[in-house]
Design a protein around this motif. Structure first.
Motif, PDB file in Angstrom:
ATOM      1  N   LEU A   1      61.609  47.221 -82.085  1.00 17.22           N
ATOM      2  CA  LEU A   1      60.706  48.380 -82.077  1.00 17.22           C
ATOM      3  C   LEU A   1      60.265  48.741 -83.494  1.00 17.22           C
ATOM      4  CD1 LEU A   1      59.344  50.658 -80.459  1.00 17.22           C
ATOM      5  CD2 LEU A   1      61.386  52.023 -80.850  1.00 17.22           C
ATOM      6  N   LYS A   2      61.224  48.799 -84.403  1.00 19.38           N
ATOM      7  CA  LYS A   2      60.904  49.174 -85.778  1.00 19.38           C
ATOM      8  C   LYS A   2      60.018  48.121 -86.432  1.00 19.38           C
ATOM      9  CE  LYS A   2      62.776  53.005 -86.036  1.00 19.38           C
ATOM     10  NZ  LYS A   2      61.895  54.150 -86.235  1.00 19.38           N
TER      11      LYS A   2
ATOM     12  N   THR B   1      49.062  62.346 -77.277  1.00 22.53           N
ATOM     13  CA  THR B   1      50.220  62.573 -78.143  1.00 22.53           C
ATOM     14  C   THR B   1      50.231  64.016 -78.644  1.00 22.53           C
ATOM     15  OG1 THR B   1      50.071  60.266 -78.800  1.00 22.53           O
ATOM     16  CG2 THR B   1      51.447  61.682 -80.156  1.00 22.53           C
ATOM     17  N   LYS B   2      49.033  64.552 -78.898  1.00 23.08           N
ATOM     18  CA  LYS B   2      48.971  65.947 -79.340  1.00 23.08           C
ATOM     19  C   LYS B   2      49.218  66.896 -78.169  1.00 23.08           C
ATOM     20  CE  LYS B   2      45.750  65.015 -83.088  1.00 23.08           C
ATOM     21  NZ  LYS B   2      44.337  64.921 -83.423  1.00 23.08           N
TER      22      LYS B   2
ATOM     23  N   ARG C   1      58.059  45.915 -85.018  1.00 20.98           N
ATOM     24  CA  ARG C   1      56.718  45.886 -84.429  1.00 20.98           C
ATOM     25  C   ARG C   1      55.845  46.988 -85.041  1.00 20.98           C
ATOM     26  NH1 ARG C   1      55.786  48.538 -78.764  1.00 20.98           N
ATOM     27  NH2 ARG C   1      55.867  50.308 -80.174  1.00 20.98           N
ATOM     28  N   ASP C   2      56.400  48.186 -85.124  1.00 19.05           N
ATOM     29  CA  ASP C   2      55.622  49.297 -85.671  1.00 19.05           C
ATOM     30  C   ASP C   2      55.275  49.059 -87.144  1.00 19.05           C
ATOM     31  OD1 ASP C   2      55.695  50.429 -83.233  1.00 19.05           O
ATOM     32  OD2 ASP C   2      57.114  52.019 -83.709  1.00 19.05           O
TER      33      ASP C   2
ATOM     34  N   LEU D   1      63.976  73.633 -83.715  1.00 12.72           N
ATOM     35  CA  LEU D   1      62.575  73.668 -83.268  1.00 12.72           C
ATOM     36  C   LEU D   1      61.616  73.699 -84.445  1.00 12.72           C
ATOM     37  CD1 LEU D   1      62.517  76.047 -80.181  1.00 12.72           C
ATOM     38  CD2 LEU D   1      61.768  73.683 -80.274  1.00 12.72           C
TER      39      LEU D   1
ATOM     40  N   LEU E   1      44.983  58.093 -76.267  1.00 14.85           N
ATOM     41  CA  LEU E   1      46.410  58.129 -76.592  1.00 14.85           C
ATOM     42  C   LEU E   1      46.689  59.135 -77.709  1.00 14.85           C
ATOM     43  CD1 LEU E   1      49.285  57.034 -76.327  1.00 14.85           C
ATOM     44  CD2 LEU E   1      48.673  55.212 -77.908  1.00 14.85           C
ATOM     45  N   GLN E   2      45.797  59.162 -78.685  1.00 11.13           N
ATOM     46  CA  GLN E   2      45.961  60.131 -79.774  1.00 11.13           C
ATOM     47  C   GLN E   2      45.950  61.555 -79.226  1.00 11.13           C
ATOM     48  OE1 GLN E   2      42.861  58.900 -82.586  1.00 11.13           O
ATOM     49  NE2 GLN E   2      44.230  59.648 -84.183  1.00 11.13           N
TER      50      GLN E   2
ATOM     51  N   LEU F   1      52.488  46.402 -87.242  1.00 10.31           N
ATOM     52  CA  LEU F   1      51.197  46.935 -86.812  1.00 10.31           C
ATOM     53  C   LEU F   1      50.622  47.879 -87.864  1.00 10.31           C
ATOM     54  CD1 LEU F   1      51.813  47.522 -83.008  1.00 10.31           C
ATOM     55  CD2 LEU F   1      50.249  45.886 -84.041  1.00 10.31           C
TER      56      LEU F   1
ATOM     57  N   TYR G   1      65.461  45.607 -85.859  1.00  9.94           N
ATOM     58  CA  TYR G   1      65.280  45.363 -84.434  1.00  9.94           C
ATOM     59  C   TYR G   1      63.818  45.536 -84.057  1.00  9.94           C
ATOM     60  CZ  TYR G   1      65.825  50.435 -84.070  1.00  9.94           C
ATOM     61  OH  TYR G   1      65.685  51.784 -84.219  1.00  9.94           O
TER      62      TYR G   1
ATOM     63  N   ARG H   1      47.458  53.005 -85.178  1.00  9.87           N
ATOM     64  CA  ARG H   1      47.950  52.094 -86.191  1.00  9.87           C
ATOM     65  C   ARG H   1      46.890  51.052 -86.488  1.00  9.87           C
ATOM     66  NH1 ARG H   1      52.303  52.651 -82.436  1.00  9.87           N
ATOM     67  NH2 ARG H   1      53.832  54.046 -83.319  1.00  9.87           N
TER      68      ARG H   1
ATOM     69  N   ALA I   1      55.669  57.727 -78.131  1.00 12.37           N
ATOM     70  CA  ALA I   1      55.833  57.109 -79.454  1.00 12.37           C
ATOM     71  C   ALA I   1      56.104  55.607 -79.345  1.00 12.37           C
ATOM     72  CB  ALA I   1      56.963  57.790 -80.213  1.00 12.37           C
ATOM     73  N   LEU I   2      56.425  55.132 -78.140  1.00 14.34           N
ATOM     74  CA  LEU I   2      56.681  53.699 -77.967  1.00 14.34           C
ATOM     75  C   LEU I   2      55.395  52.908 -77.811  1.00 14.34           C
ATOM     76  CD1 LEU I   2      59.589  53.999 -75.386  1.00 14.34           C
ATOM     77  CD2 LEU I   2      59.804  53.545 -77.818  1.00 14.34           C
ATOM     78  N   LEU I   3      54.277  53.621 -77.600  1.00 17.19           N
ATOM     79  CA  LEU I   3      53.006  52.933 -77.334  1.00 17.19           C
ATOM     80  C   LEU I   3      52.258  52.683 -78.637  1.00 17.19           C
ATOM     81  CD1 LEU I   3      51.690  54.805 -74.191  1.00 17.19           C
ATOM     82  CD2 LEU I   3      52.482  52.444 -74.319  1.00 17.19           C
ATOM     83  N   PRO I   4      52.075  51.419 -78.997  1.00 18.71           N
ATOM     84  CA  PRO I   4      51.299  51.141 -80.204  1.00 18.71           C
ATOM     85  C   PRO I   4      49.812  51.070 -79.870  1.00 18.71           C
ATOM     86  CG  PRO I   4      52.218  49.114 -79.366  1.00 18.71           C
ATOM     87  CD  PRO I   4      52.606  50.201 -78.390  1.00 18.71           C
ATOM     88  N   SER I   5      48.980  51.215 -80.875  1.00 20.26           N
ATOM     89  CA  SER I   5      47.552  50.995 -80.696  1.00 20.26           C
ATOM     90  C   SER I   5      47.303  49.505 -80.884  1.00 20.26           C
ATOM     91  CB  SER I   5      46.770  51.802 -81.727  1.00 20.26           C
ATOM     92  OG  SER I   5      45.399  51.537 -81.571  1.00 20.26           O
ATOM     93  N   LEU I   6      46.877  48.851 -79.822  1.00 24.29           N
ATOM     94  CA  LEU I   6      46.867  47.391 -79.826  1.00 24.29           C
ATOM     95  C   LEU I   6      45.492  46.782 -80.029  1.00 24.29           C
ATOM     96  CD1 LEU I   6      49.349  46.903 -76.872  1.00 24.29           C
ATOM     97  CD2 LEU I   6      49.797  46.451 -79.269  1.00 24.29           C
TER      98      LEU I   6
ATOM     99  N   ARG J   1      54.918  61.739 -84.329  1.00 28.95           N
ATOM    100  CA  ARG J   1      54.431  60.522 -84.983  1.00 28.95           C
ATOM    101  C   ARG J   1      53.014  60.210 -84.560  1.00 28.95           C
ATOM    102  NH1 ARG J   1      58.888  56.092 -84.232  1.00 28.95           N
ATOM    103  NH2 ARG J   1      56.949  54.977 -84.118  1.00 28.95           N
TER     104      ARG J   1
ATOM    105  N   LYS K   1      52.985  67.014 -76.824  1.00 24.45           N
ATOM    106  CA  LYS K   1      53.851  66.973 -78.001  1.00 24.45           C
ATOM    107  C   LYS K   1      55.325  66.967 -77.587  1.00 24.45           C
ATOM    108  CE  LYS K   1      52.327  69.472 -81.464  1.00 24.45           C
ATOM    109  NZ  LYS K   1      52.095  70.662 -82.299  1.00 24.45           N
TER     110      LYS K   1
ATOM    111  N   LEU L   1      66.680  55.875 -80.630  1.00 23.13           N
ATOM    112  CA  LEU L   1      65.792  54.795 -81.071  1.00 23.13           C
ATOM    113  C   LEU L   1      64.822  55.294 -82.141  1.00 23.13           C
ATOM    114  CD1 LEU L   1      64.452  52.800 -77.988  1.00 23.13           C
ATOM    115  CD2 LEU L   1      65.634  51.890 -79.965  1.00 23.13           C
ATOM    116  N   MET L   2      64.260  56.488 -81.881  1.00 19.67           N
ATOM    117  CA  MET L   2      63.268  57.045 -82.798  1.00 19.67           C
ATOM    118  C   MET L   2      63.899  57.396 -84.144  1.00 19.67           C
ATOM    119  SD  MET L   2      60.573  57.231 -81.037  1.00 19.67           S
ATOM    120  CE  MET L   2      60.676  56.413 -79.489  1.00 19.67           C
TER     121      MET L   2
ATOM    122  N   TYR M   1      61.654  73.483 -74.959  1.00 20.42           N
ATOM    123  CA  TYR M   1      60.246  73.530 -75.332  1.00 20.42           C
ATOM    124  C   TYR M   1      59.352  72.979 -74.230  1.00 20.42           C
ATOM    125  CZ  TYR M   1      56.137  72.158 -78.084  1.00 20.42           C
ATOM    126  OH  TYR M   1      54.875  71.955 -78.551  1.00 20.42           O
TER     127      TYR M   1
ATOM    128  N   VAL N   1      50.294  57.728 -83.620  1.00 21.70           N
ATOM    129  CA  VAL N   1      50.436  56.393 -83.058  1.00 21.70           C
ATOM    130  C   VAL N   1      49.211  55.515 -83.256  1.00 21.70           C
ATOM    131  CG1 VAL N   1      52.161  56.954 -81.342  1.00 21.70           C
ATOM    132  CG2 VAL N   1      49.750  57.292 -80.833  1.00 21.70           C
TER     133      VAL N   1
ATOM    134  N   ARG O   1      68.700  67.695 -80.353  1.00 23.34           N
ATOM    135  CA  ARG O   1      67.246  67.574 -80.303  1.00 23.34           C
ATOM    136  C   ARG O   1      66.775  67.545 -78.840  1.00 23.34           C
ATOM    137  NH1 ARG O   1      63.603  63.249 -83.505  1.00 23.34           N
ATOM    138  NH2 ARG O   1      64.606  64.249 -85.246  1.00 23.34           N
TER     139      ARG O   1
END
Lengths: 161, 474
Positions: free
Chosen positions: A115-116, B370-371, A118-119, A68, B366-367, A122, A113, A79, B380-385, A75, B374, B281-282, B301, A77, B294
């Motif tokens: 996801l990585k 995310t906070k 793309r991030d 913990l 979105l920001q 961006l 791949y 970008r 975390a999969l959502l980008p700022s587009l 992260r 938490k 993935l992360m 949590y 986000v 985790r």
């Protein structure tokens, strides 16, 4: 006999009582023995399990607390996309020299791949696209795909293209 | 002696600290220069509308197209792009020559350098004239694990095409220059039609580089008026529709069990598999044991917060209490993700000038989410587009601005070489609005020079502004 005659009534009574006793063979009660052994063993195991369970609980609690506290920061986000389209390529240290920034060594485990990638794109723009791997046409070496006759000769010699 | 040494050290220390403070203070006072927007200065003669009007086209016309799939030829082209130290040196030179004035171009050197790319460029020339381009990438089965083919060399090829167009322009061969532009812009369209956002951005970057050569072509002596050629380009030039649909769906392609969970929803084991998969993935292939740990820690949590959230969303407390822990956390995370996802993606359904503010707000939302949430791995999969939408629209703004420039040249050709005092004076052709603002471009005339301006969007940098200065020659 003479001795018997000398015994008093009380002593004779004792003698008869003793004579009535039958000697018994020394015998182990198997069932009881097994019960006692089992109980003793079970008691020992029980304590061992309790100790092990206690230690594991303490270890798990410590590991969870550490996880913990030590978990990476969430992260961000937001970008910024920055696409550089006409920047002159940087001079690489050594060949093969691609003008496009390559990811740090070991950054990609295996292939980049989606996801990585793309991030990365961006966040850093298209310069984050990895340079292609594998052989490419080399300057000074005839491009054999442009000359079918060369390819045919290669094949006839048994060479792989 | 000891006292003397101590005193000396103290003096030295104090002096050093003062010097450091002075240096830091002077550094703090030095502010970086404010970046200025780039001004594109053109000198061009008035030019009437071509006869026939569509003589010049910036994409291969229908008659030049051939059946087949372009993607295979692009892959082949990529394999024939030179690499190695010599190739790198050529690329450095190519970048220099793209900034060199036409009259100073070392034409023979350029021909020699571009010849090394002729094999790759031939494949691109053929590919650009294919009827369709299907990249055929297995995004539906691979989801976020899709491996993207290397694309960096196509940008090199785009630069070489630009240089060739520049060379032809210097040679006075506008027809050949337009042919190279057609090839490059068709390649940009083919990339932009790919299934992912990366394809869209690569297509946008390629087209942006190519359109810079239209600036050059316009200035060539006897250059044709390209108003209708520019107007014939698709609007938007890069549509994000397909790639945004793909982005919005990729989570469900990757975890297909989320899409069809069955009447009772996902089982705790399925939720656990999804969460573990997300953490893996992360964490870039983190070992399953680490992902498990985790996941467990995050569950501890998040569980109380997840219960409160579901109850606040209308679930009955007793039902939430009866749900397995993984189900509570999974439902909570996915619900938060879907709400925030659609806040972003809904704005792609309206033009940028209507979407800009909403997209910026959704990025802020979105920001905050995310906070507030938490530990939710879905977020975390959502980008700022919003930036991606801006970049594709910026490309359309460039095309619209060039149409305005060409409209001015056309007007001047019909009015004794005089530019219009206002853009609204131009009656020969329609004048486009700035796609970033939805309003007309800023326009003014100072002597023989026409100034065309478009502001950066709110929060943008000076690089996001557009400024043209066109000086009309005789």
């Amino acid at each position: 006999m003479q001795d018997q005659e000398r015994l008093g009534p009380a002593e004779r009574e004792l003698e008869q009582a003793l004579a009535a006793l039958r000697p018994a063979s020394a015998k182990i009660d198997r069932d009881r023995l097994m019960f006692l052994a089992g109980r003793t063993s079970a008691r020992r195991r029980s304590r061992l399990w309790q100790c092990a369970a206690g230690a594991l609980a303490v270890a798990l609690a410590a590991a969870l607390s550490a996880a913990l506290y030590a978990r990476p920061a969430p992260r961000e986000v937001e970008r910024v996309v920055y696409v550089t389209v006409a920047r002159p390529p940087a001079v690489p240290a050594e060949a093969p020299a691609a003008p496009i920034a390559t990811p740090e060594p070991g950054r990609w485990r295996g292939e980049p791949y989606y996801l990585k990638l793309r991030d990365e794109v961006l966040a850093k723009g298209l310069d984050a696209l990895p340079a292609p791997r594998g052989p490419a046409a080399q300057p000074g070496i005839p491009d054999r795909t442009r000359f079918p006759l060369l390819r045919l000769n290669d094949l006839l010699r048994g060479e792989q293209l | 002696m000891r006292h003397a040494t101590t005193i000396l050290l103290a003096i030295l220390g104090a002096t050093g600290a003062a010097a450091a403070q002075a240096v830091l203070g002077s550094l703090a006072e030095t502010k970086p220069a404010e970046p200025q927007p780039e001004v594109i200065r053109l000198k061009a003669a008035p030019a009437a509308e071509p006869r026939p009007a569509l003589t010049w086209l910036l994409l291969p016309e229908y008659l030049d197209q051939t059946p087949g799939n372009a993607a295979q030829l692009y892959y082949l082209a990529e394999q024939h792009v030179p690499s190695g130290k010599a190739a790198h040196e050529w690329e450095v030179k190519i970048s220099e020559w793209l900034r060199t004035p036409l009259e100073k171009l070392p034409r023979e050197q350029i021909r020699s350098a571009t010849d090394h790319y002729s094999s790759a460029l031939r494949q691109v020339e053929l590919a650009a004239r294919r009827e369709r381009c299907l990249w055929d990438l297995p995004i539906r089965s691979e989801g976020y694990r899709l491996i993207i083919p290397a694309m960096s060399k196509y940008r090199t090829l785009a630069r070489v095409l630009c240089l060739k167009a520049r060379l032809h322009t210097a040679d006075g061969r506008c027809d050949k220059a337009v042919h190279e532009l057609q090839t490059g812009l068709a390649m940009a369209r083919h990339f932009a039609a790919g299934p992912t956002l990366i394809h869209s951005l690569v297509g946008t970057a390629i087209a942006s580089v190519l359109l810079e050569q239209v600036d050059t072509l316009i200035q060539a002596p006897g250059s044709p008026n390209l108003y209708w050629a520019l107007t014939g380009l698709p609007r938007p030039f890069v549509s994000l529709r397909d790639s945004m649909e793909c982005e919005r769906s990729t989570l469900y392609l990757h975890f297909s069990q989320l899409r069809k969970p069955g009447p009772a929803g996902l089982t705790p084991q399925q939720w656990q598999a999804v969460m573990n998969g997300l953490w893996q993935l992360m964490a870039e292939e983190a070992p399953p044991a680490e992902a498990d740990l985790r996941n467990l820690a995050v569950s501890v949590y998040m569980y109380p917060r997840a219960k409160r959230f579901l109850i606040a969303q209308g679930s009955k407390p007793a039902e939430v209490e009866a749900m397995p822990v993984q189900q509570v956390i999974g439902a909570y995370c996915l619900d938060v993700y879907e709400q925030n996802r659609d806040e972003i993606f809904k704005w792609f359904n309206v033009p940028y000038w209507q979407a800009g503010d909403g997209m910026e707000r959704s990025a802020v939302v979105l920001q905050e989410a995310t906070k507030r949430h938490k530990g939710n791995p879905f977020l975390a999969l959502l980008p700022s587009l919003s930036r991606a939408y801006f970049l594709t629209t910026k490309l359309d703004r460039k095309i619209a601005a060039l149409r305005c420039i060409e409209a001015v040249r056309m007007h001047a050709a019909a009015h004794g070489g005089q530019p219009p005092a206002e853009l609204s004076e131009i009656q020969l052709v329609p004048i486009p609005a700035d796609p970033i603002t939805g309003k007309g471009f800023g326009y003014k005339v100072v002597g023989d020079t026409v100034m065309l301006e478009a502001p950066a969007p709110p929060g943008g940098s000076p690089d996001d502004e557009l400024r043209y200065e066109l000086t009309l020659t005789k």
